[in-house]
Design an enzyme around this catalytic site. Sequence first.
Site: not given
Ligand SMILES: NC(=O)c1ccc[n+]([C@@H]2O[C@H](COP(=O)([O-])OP(=O)(O)OC[C@H]3O[C@@H](n4cnc5c(N)ncnc54)[C@H](O)[C@@H]3O)[C@@H](O)[C@H]2O)c1
Length: 716
Positions: A324, A343, A401-402, A429, A450, A453, A462, A500
Amino acid sequence: MFEGQSIRVSALTTPGVYELCFDRQGEAINKFDNRTVAELDQATRWLAAQPDLKGVLVSSAKDVFIVGADITEFGQKFNKPAEQIAADVAQSNLTFVAFEDLPVPTVLAINGYALGGGLEMALTASVRVMATTAQVGVPEVKLGLFPGFGGTVRLSRVASPAVAADWVASGRPAKADAALAAGVVDAVVPPEALRETALDWLRRAMAGEVDWAARQQRKRVPVPLSAAELKAVFDAAREKATRQTPPHQPAARMALDMMEHAATLDRAGALAQEARVFGEVARTQAGVSLVQTFLNEQALKKLFKRHDARAQHGRAAVLGAGIMGGGIAYTSALRGVPVRMKDIHQAALDLGMAEADKLLGRQVQAGRLSEEKAATVRSAITPQLDEAGFDQVDCVVEAIVENLGVKRQVLAALEERVAPGTVIASNTSSLRIDDIAQPLKRPDTFVGMHFFNPVPLMPLVEVIQGSRTSEAAVSTAVGYAVAMGKTPIVVKDCPGFLVNRVLTAYMRGFLQLVADGANFEAVDRVMEAFGWPMGPAYLEDVVGMDTGSHVSDVISAGYPERMPRLEHDALRLMASEGRFGQKNGRGFYRYEPDPKGKPRRSTAPEAHELLKRIQPKGQHSFSDAEIVDRMMLPMVIEAAHALQDGVVATAAELDMAMLLGIGFPAYAGGPLKWADWIGLGDIVARCDRLRHLGPAYEPTARMREMAARGERFHPL
Ligand SMILES: NC(=O)c1ccc[n+]([C@@H]2O[C@H](COP(=O)([O-])OP(=O)(O)OC[C@H]3O[C@@H](n4cnc5c(N)ncnc54)[C@H](O)[C@@H]3O)[C@@H](O)[C@H]2O)c1
């Protein structure tokens, strides 16, 4: 001199030559509303009454010629039986015919956009001269309609039935060269030469050097092609339209059938056909819904302007370079908002940049971006392991991370690193904005954003307003999303937010069907035939069973009375058996990579076998209508709850969110528009027939009141 509010007619220096100029008072553009049609009628009568009339130049005093009909009038125009709409259109056509039948040459200068009614007006003139920078077209099909001011009739005769069929069925606008090649216009010149060239054509026509009368006469008689030739043209056009039209949008097909017949008639007969079928197309579900969607978009644009006045989004940062965060950073840079991407892992930053490179490479390859622009976009993303420069940004989007604990900790630390006015937005999310905000010192600057993807493709964001989020922070999030080319919808903080939450109600309809013995492939087929891009089982496979199951659990916990935890839950079962969906090749279906590496879906007999465990009453076959009701009604009810709870301010925003967020079928306009089309009385009756299925099928009290009063969610 004739002086209206949209049209002015004046005498030019050459005796007998008049100029009819479209110049809508107090606005930047010209459009065809009722008043303009009425003025065109008066102006034409005025011209016809001039004893010295020899020729007419038609022009525009704006940057555009005429952008089309005034769609804001459609609601009131189309809220009538088809025959009445047809009669109204036929009445307007008399005006266009009267202008076409002026006994002198008429030369029309197309200086900018001439779309829809604008091009239809242009086609009434005997000669059309177009600026190189202008564009013409009849985009009505995108609103589930087709041209109704004689456009289908005149395009077929001025250009050809093949051109008319293509333009009407595709709705695609044409640039000047293409319009000239198609025979829609007579000459193309640079904008600065437009007026002189048009006047020159007029002089020549008046001198008898251009047979203007023959050009007009061609439009009064049938198209000079045999029935077999016409059939060949329209069969090919129908075949193409069938391939290219989204489901349940009959406008192109209706237009083509009508045009084939109308081509054999004289002008009066052909116009009558066009008007009659226009009345019908305006009353189709797609016509009504797509016009409503257009009005919804207009309403949103107005809202965005209000937010933009107080938004700040010149520079941004993203926390997390994952799926994301990487997508958000790329989209931000592409749209001109420079972005810092932090990151905690170098590898994640490298991956994020590699993904941006891949996407930019594709844009360059497709000719949408120059190498130079791609390099600029890339350099607008600053990958970093620390928070350098975070004190300079207007907005930071957190996409890590979520996990509530981690987000709280990271965001509390982040607050110390940014300027006091910086807005912090979480891309969570499933967590509540108020919960994440708990340890923050400045919860007023904290908001949800929000994204969906894949971020570069999905248009919806959102924007979630927590109970302590300030209006200014909401505006900054809205402004930033708009700057990224997205459509933000502001929603209140609640479990699952809007999309959702409403989607889950639909998905639970599916899970309950499966638990009651339905074959999920049959359900997918029915819902795909309904118009969804993918059926619910396939969608869960794409989302991933673990993610889907998690969202479902969060929402069950949030709305226990309507959406309690399911005893027989296919998602939970699949996830527990390691069938995660497309991501590991096994879910409701099986997936294997095709030669291009894309997952190819095939049936998975073992999935059907597995599901028997949660089908206590065995298998059962449901009618298509029952499947549709069991899926769609809970979605409408949940949407009605969300609207009543004030999660979203208007039905327009709610339906737009569902269209853009989950691909709700465009022809149906969103869950509330779909309910309007069926009629709330019928919706409530259908819910009552399914009441044995539990509270998810209980309409809200407000829905019952609306049904009793014959009310709708949308005005149209
Ligand atoms: N993947 C989806 O379809 C989707 C859709 C909507 C919302 N989201 C939300 O987006 C967020 C991220 O999801 P994602 O799928 O991209 O996860 P992901 O695991 O692909 O990426 C998360 C990244 O955050 C980094 N990270 C962790 N702690 C950190 C910190 N303290 N500082 C900086 N970077 C840090 C990790 O190294 C990783 O690269 C979550 O909250 C998720 O719920 C995801």
